[in-house]
Motif scaffolding. Sequence first.
Motif, PDB file in Angstrom:
ATOM      1  N   ILE A  70      -3.858 -15.670  -0.054  1.00  0.00           N
ATOM      2  CA  ILE A  70      -5.000 -16.019  -0.907  1.00  0.00           C
ATOM      3  C   ILE A  70      -5.801 -17.152  -0.256  1.00  0.00           C
ATOM      4  N   ALA A  71      -5.078 -18.194   0.164  1.00  0.00           N
ATOM      5  CA  ALA A  71      -5.763 -19.340   0.766  1.00  0.00           C
ATOM      6  C   ALA A  71      -6.517 -18.915   2.023  1.00  0.00           C
ATOM      7  N   THR A  72      -5.884 -18.096   2.844  1.00  0.00           N
ATOM      8  CA  THR A  72      -6.533 -17.646   4.082  1.00  0.00           C
ATOM      9  C   THR A  72      -7.810 -16.886   3.771  1.00  0.00           C
ATOM     10  N   ARG A  73      -7.712 -15.962   2.815  1.00  0.00           N
ATOM     11  CA  ARG A  73      -8.896 -15.157   2.470  1.00  0.00           C
ATOM     12  C   ARG A  73     -10.009 -16.045   1.900  1.00  0.00           C
ATOM     13  N   LEU A  74      -9.615 -17.076   1.169  1.00  0.00           N
ATOM     14  CA  LEU A  74     -10.623 -17.986   0.593  1.00  0.00           C
ATOM     15  C   LEU A  74     -11.193 -18.921   1.659  1.00  0.00           C
ATOM     16  N   GLY A  75     -10.554 -18.931   2.817  1.00  0.00           N
ATOM     17  CA  GLY A  75     -10.960 -19.879   3.851  1.00  0.00           C
ATOM     18  C   GLY A  75     -10.623 -21.305   3.431  1.00  0.00           C
ATOM     19  N   ALA A  76      -9.571 -21.424   2.613  1.00  0.00           N
ATOM     20  CA  ALA A  76      -9.220 -22.738   2.058  1.00  0.00           C
ATOM     21  C   ALA A  76      -7.982 -23.294   2.741  1.00  0.00           C
ATOM     22  N   GLU A  77      -7.836 -24.587   2.645  1.00  0.00           N
ATOM     23  CA  GLU A  77      -6.623 -25.197   3.167  1.00  0.00           C
ATOM     24  C   GLU A  77      -5.542 -25.115   2.103  1.00  0.00           C
ATOM     25  N   LEU A  78      -4.296 -24.888   2.510  1.00  0.00           N
ATOM     26  CA  LEU A  78      -3.207 -24.832   1.527  1.00  0.00           C
ATOM     27  C   LEU A  78      -2.315 -26.045   1.685  1.00  0.00           C
ATOM     28  N   ARG A  79      -2.142 -26.768   0.580  1.00  0.00           N
ATOM     29  CA  ARG A  79      -1.194 -27.885   0.567  1.00  0.00           C
ATOM     30  C   ARG A  79       0.032 -27.419  -0.176  1.00  0.00           C
ATOM     31  N   ALA A  80       1.179 -27.485   0.450  1.00  0.00           N
ATOM     32  CA  ALA A  80       2.383 -26.970  -0.199  1.00  0.00           C
ATOM     33  C   ALA A  80       3.328 -28.083  -0.614  1.00  0.00           C
ATOM     34  N   THR A  81       3.834 -27.969  -1.823  1.00  0.00           N
ATOM     35  CA  THR A  81       4.873 -28.883  -2.283  1.00  0.00           C
ATOM     36  C   THR A  81       5.760 -28.091  -3.247  1.00  0.00           C
ATOM     37  N   SER A  82       6.722 -28.787  -3.854  1.00  0.00           N
ATOM     38  CA  SER A  82       7.560 -28.035  -4.796  1.00  0.00           C
ATOM     39  C   SER A  82       7.945 -28.921  -5.975  1.00  0.00           C
ATOM     40  N   GLY A  83       8.273 -28.277  -7.071  1.00  0.00           N
ATOM     41  CA  GLY A  83       8.609 -28.977  -8.312  1.00  0.00           C
ATOM     42  C   GLY A  83       9.590 -30.132  -8.113  1.00  0.00           C
ATOM     43  N   PRO A  84      10.729 -29.872  -7.457  1.00  0.00           N
ATOM     44  CA  PRO A  84      11.710 -30.955  -7.328  1.00  0.00           C
ATOM     45  C   PRO A  84      11.236 -32.109  -6.444  1.00  0.00           C
ATOM     46  N   MET A  85      10.214 -31.860  -5.594  1.00  0.00           N
ATOM     47  CA  MET A  85       9.734 -32.936  -4.720  1.00  0.00           C
ATOM     48  C   MET A  85       8.836 -33.934  -5.447  1.00  0.00           C
ATOM     49  N   ILE A  86       8.294 -33.518  -6.587  1.00  0.00           N
ATOM     50  CA  ILE A  86       7.388 -34.418  -7.308  1.00  0.00           C
ATOM     51  C   ILE A  86       8.142 -35.038  -8.479  1.00  0.00           C
ATOM     52  N   GLU A  87       8.529 -36.294  -8.284  1.00  0.00           N
ATOM     53  CA  GLU A  87       9.352 -36.910  -9.321  1.00  0.00           C
ATOM     54  C   GLU A  87       8.516 -37.622 -10.377  1.00  0.00           C
ATOM     55  N   ARG A  88       7.419 -38.242  -9.910  1.00  0.00           N
ATOM     56  CA  ARG A  88       6.600 -39.015 -10.849  1.00  0.00           C
ATOM     57  C   ARG A  88       5.146 -38.557 -10.751  1.00  0.00           C
ATOM     58  N   SER A  89       4.367 -38.846 -11.816  1.00  0.00           N
ATOM     59  CA  SER A  89       2.974 -38.400 -11.786  1.00  0.00           C
ATOM     60  C   SER A  89       2.201 -39.083 -10.655  1.00  0.00           C
ATOM     61  N   GLY A  90       2.679 -40.281 -10.243  1.00  0.00           N
ATOM     62  CA  GLY A  90       2.039 -40.974  -9.130  1.00  0.00           C
ATOM     63  C   GLY A  90       2.080 -40.148  -7.842  1.00  0.00           C
ATOM     64  N   ASP A  91       3.199 -39.431  -7.626  1.00  0.00           N
ATOM     65  CA  ASP A  91       3.326 -38.585  -6.426  1.00  0.00           C
ATOM     66  C   ASP A  91       2.249 -37.512  -6.439  1.00  0.00           C
ATOM     67  N   LEU A  92       2.009 -36.994  -7.641  1.00  0.00           N
ATOM     68  CA  LEU A  92       1.059 -35.901  -7.779  1.00  0.00           C
ATOM     69  C   LEU A  92      -0.374 -36.431  -7.636  1.00  0.00           C
ATOM     70  N   ALA A  93      -0.629 -37.625  -8.174  1.00  0.00           N
ATOM     71  CA  ALA A  93      -1.974 -38.194  -8.113  1.00  0.00           C
ATOM     72  C   ALA A  93      -2.425 -38.306  -6.661  1.00  0.00           C
ATOM     73  N   GLY A  94      -1.506 -38.735  -5.792  1.00  0.00           N
ATOM     74  CA  GLY A  94      -1.833 -38.878  -4.375  1.00  0.00           C
ATOM     75  C   GLY A  94      -2.275 -37.555  -3.768  1.00  0.00           C
ATOM     76  N   ILE A  95      -1.556 -36.511  -4.117  1.00  0.00           N
ATOM     77  CA  ILE A  95      -1.890 -35.188  -3.560  1.00  0.00           C
ATOM     78  C   ILE A  95      -3.219 -34.700  -4.138  1.00  0.00           C
TER      79      ILE A  95
END
Length: 334
Positions: A70-95
């Motif tokens: 999907i990202a490739t077709r959109l010509g978009a960059e894909l940032r990958a992470t996963s549920g267990p890697m994001i412990e606090r909302s601060g981690d998500l805010a940065g991304i």
Amino acid sequence: MPPLRPGDEAEVRLDLTLRPQAFGDFVGQRKVVEKLHVFVEAALQRGETLDHVLLAGLPGLGKTTLAHLIATRLGAELRATSGPMIERSGDLAGILTSLKRGDVLFIDEIHRLPAAVEEYLYSAMEDYKIQIVIDQGVHARTVELSLQRFTLIGATTREGLLTSPFRARFGIFERLDPYDVADLSTIVLRSAALLGVEIVPDAAQMIARRSRGTPRVANRYLARLRDVAQVRAGNRISAKGAVEGFALLEVDEAGLETLHRRILGALVGAGGQPVGLKTLAVSVGEEEETIEVVYEPYLIQEGFIQKTPRGRKATEKAFLHLGIDPRSAQAQLF
Ligand code: ADP
């Protein structure tokens, strides 16, 4: 063969090598692919960002692959992470604040996001705004930050664990089902070509039949049979070589690995009486979630075990698979 563990280094490498690079290379799941393709084209034509997408399905069925396509077709960059890697909302805010317009944020195992983080995502998904706290102590205050419009693609192996408000925020929801033998054969033949190993159609079929409906498993078996072929048969996987290879890997005709058989053994050992997940996990030495997500679905689907309110129990098919007469075992119990 060691149990299938998503994220295992060798497996990640194999996934990357064999991952389809365009929608046209993605085998099977026709309806899902067709829909996603239309939604992506429509967004492109309107010059809009794609709605948020939720992909559900067992491990190894192609969720990550679809997110990349999907990202490739959109010509978009894909940032990958996963549920267990994001412990606090601060981690998500940065991304979130680092995303550019149209970027894809891929969150694997999204059902494992902590509840507070999930709620924090709501305003980001709906209004492309987040609240952040700046300063500390008495000076602490909350400011609202605007985000670039982005597309969240969530993948989950446990869609039942997602709250309904969260699920409702995804405009597109698709579920991937296990693949049939014909599609898996096609995948095996494609992967063999990419790995540069010759394989006869019967051997490809055999891999397809033993792969439990899962492309990742099919690719993994192919890679191991290639090892066997390389050492013993001049880089060619014949039907006989495949039979020998599977014997070496301890994968039986039903596509069951050692741990599947240990699970069946534990349940059969209970005489077909229900066994709780905790007890089962302890007796086979595997984590409860791994049993539930990786091993059990196929055993249930193929009618080897049954889930009851009091636990899992072995069916007649399980007894027979282990070569035990169900009546004699039950007779022993009473
Ligand atoms: P998931 O994210 O659902 O666990 P992945 O997208 O990582 O699964 O898929 C695992 C591997 O299986 C991929 O690297 C790819 O090689 C292969 N695969 C999955 N689905 C397909 C498909 N439909 N066609 C071809 N290969 C596939």
